[in-house]
Design an enzyme around this catalytic site. Structure first.
Site, PDB file in Angstrom:
ATOM      1  N   ASP A  67      -2.352  -3.074   1.331  1.00 14.57           N
ATOM      2  CA  ASP A  67      -0.893  -3.378   0.746  1.00 14.57           C
ATOM      3  C   ASP A  67      -1.241  -4.123  -0.535  1.00 14.57           C
ATOM      4  OD1 ASP A  67       1.882  -3.985   0.756  1.00 14.57           O
ATOM      5  OD2 ASP A  67       1.176  -5.852   1.355  1.00 14.57           O
ATOM      6  N   ASP A 106       1.140  -6.479  -2.788  1.00 16.97           N
ATOM      7  CA  ASP A 106       1.715  -8.253  -2.732  1.00 16.97           C
ATOM      8  C   ASP A 106       1.294  -8.899  -1.506  1.00 16.97           C
ATOM      9  OD1 ASP A 106       2.976  -7.838  -5.429  1.00 16.97           O
ATOM     10  OD2 ASP A 106       4.125  -6.379  -4.607  1.00 16.97           O
ATOM     11  N   ASP A 132      -0.123  -7.979   4.940  1.00 13.60           N
ATOM     12  CA  ASP A 132       0.259  -9.002   5.434  1.00 13.60           C
ATOM     13  C   ASP A 132       1.753  -8.970   6.106  1.00 13.60           C
ATOM     14  OD1 ASP A 132       1.329  -8.774   2.755  1.00 13.60           O
ATOM     15  OD2 ASP A 132       2.464 -10.600   2.856  1.00 13.60           O
TER      16      ASP A 132
END
Length: 229
Positions: free
Chosen positions: A12, A14, A170
């Site tokens: 991922d 960001d 995250d």
């Protein structure tokens, strides 16, 4: 060949590779100033960053009606484009991790829900444009995370078996997408989370506190069907 890392690591963007919260904060604070509101703090915005533009706008303009906030999404994206990589940077340890994957003969790529045009602009700013093996944005394909299609498409495009990939993210959407794709996953605990998020309940294979922890070969999840290297 004895390899430390999976043949393909998908990340991922960001909250996983990039600490973009300062760029997002600059964006919402320009918008708040234009509307006569005081600046927002980084601590207040940071937990919402991985949830996307609408979640950040909801945090920044909590008293605004949903329809009004929806109309601000293009404004947010246009302002954010001006703030790209001006304030944020890769998380500590990320550059070392990416270099170690490359030195090991592996490849890495990005699967994000950020619009593709914004993610593409970021790569040269970070020096990643020739290093990233594949970039899939939230609007690249008909489906986005938590749907597994972006992860499956990345593996297929690079001719890597799903079990020889690992996805690192995250947010719960990242782990749901990986599970649906039958791809091993790592929960990046250094990223952005809301106070009531329970990453231990997301079903990730491994929970990791910091990027440098992934330099340890024993940390990485592997499928029993892992192909011989």
């Amino acid at each position: 060949m004895n390899c430390t890392f999976p043949r393909l690591v998908l990340f991922d963007l960001d909250g996983t590779l990039l600490d973009s919260a300062p760029d997002m904060l600059a964006t919402v604070n320009v918008m708040r100033a234009e509307r006569g509101a005081a600046p927002m703090t980084l601590d207040a915005l940071r937990p919402h960053v991985s949830k996307g533009a609408r979640a950040m706008l909801a945090a920044a303009f909590a008293d605004m009606a949903n329809e009004q906030r929806e109309a601000l999404v293009p404004v947010f994206l246009a302002q954010y484009e001006l703030e790209l990589a001006k304030h944020g940077s890769p998380f500590d340890g990320i550059e070392r991790l990416l270099g170690a994957i490359e030195a090991d003969g592996g490849r890495w790529g990005i699967v994000t829900n950020k619009p593709e045009y914004l993610a593409k602009q970021l790569l040269p700013m970070l020096g990643w444009q020739t290093r990233c093996a594949i970039l899939i944005g939230g609007d690249t394909l008909p489906q986005r995370k938590p749907h597994p299609l972006p992860l499956l498409h990345a593996a297929q495009t690079l001719y890597v078996a799903v079990e020889d990939c690992v996805y690192v993210g995250d947010d719960e959407r990242d782990i749901v997408a990986a599970r649906s794709a039958n791809m091993p996953s790592v929960v990046a605990l250094w990223g952005y989370r809301l106070p009531d998020d329970e990453p231990a309940e997301w079903g990730g294979d491994v929970l990791v506190e910091a990027p440098q922890d992934l330099l340890d070969a024993a940390i990485w999840p592997r499928k029993l069907s892992e192909s011989a290297q």
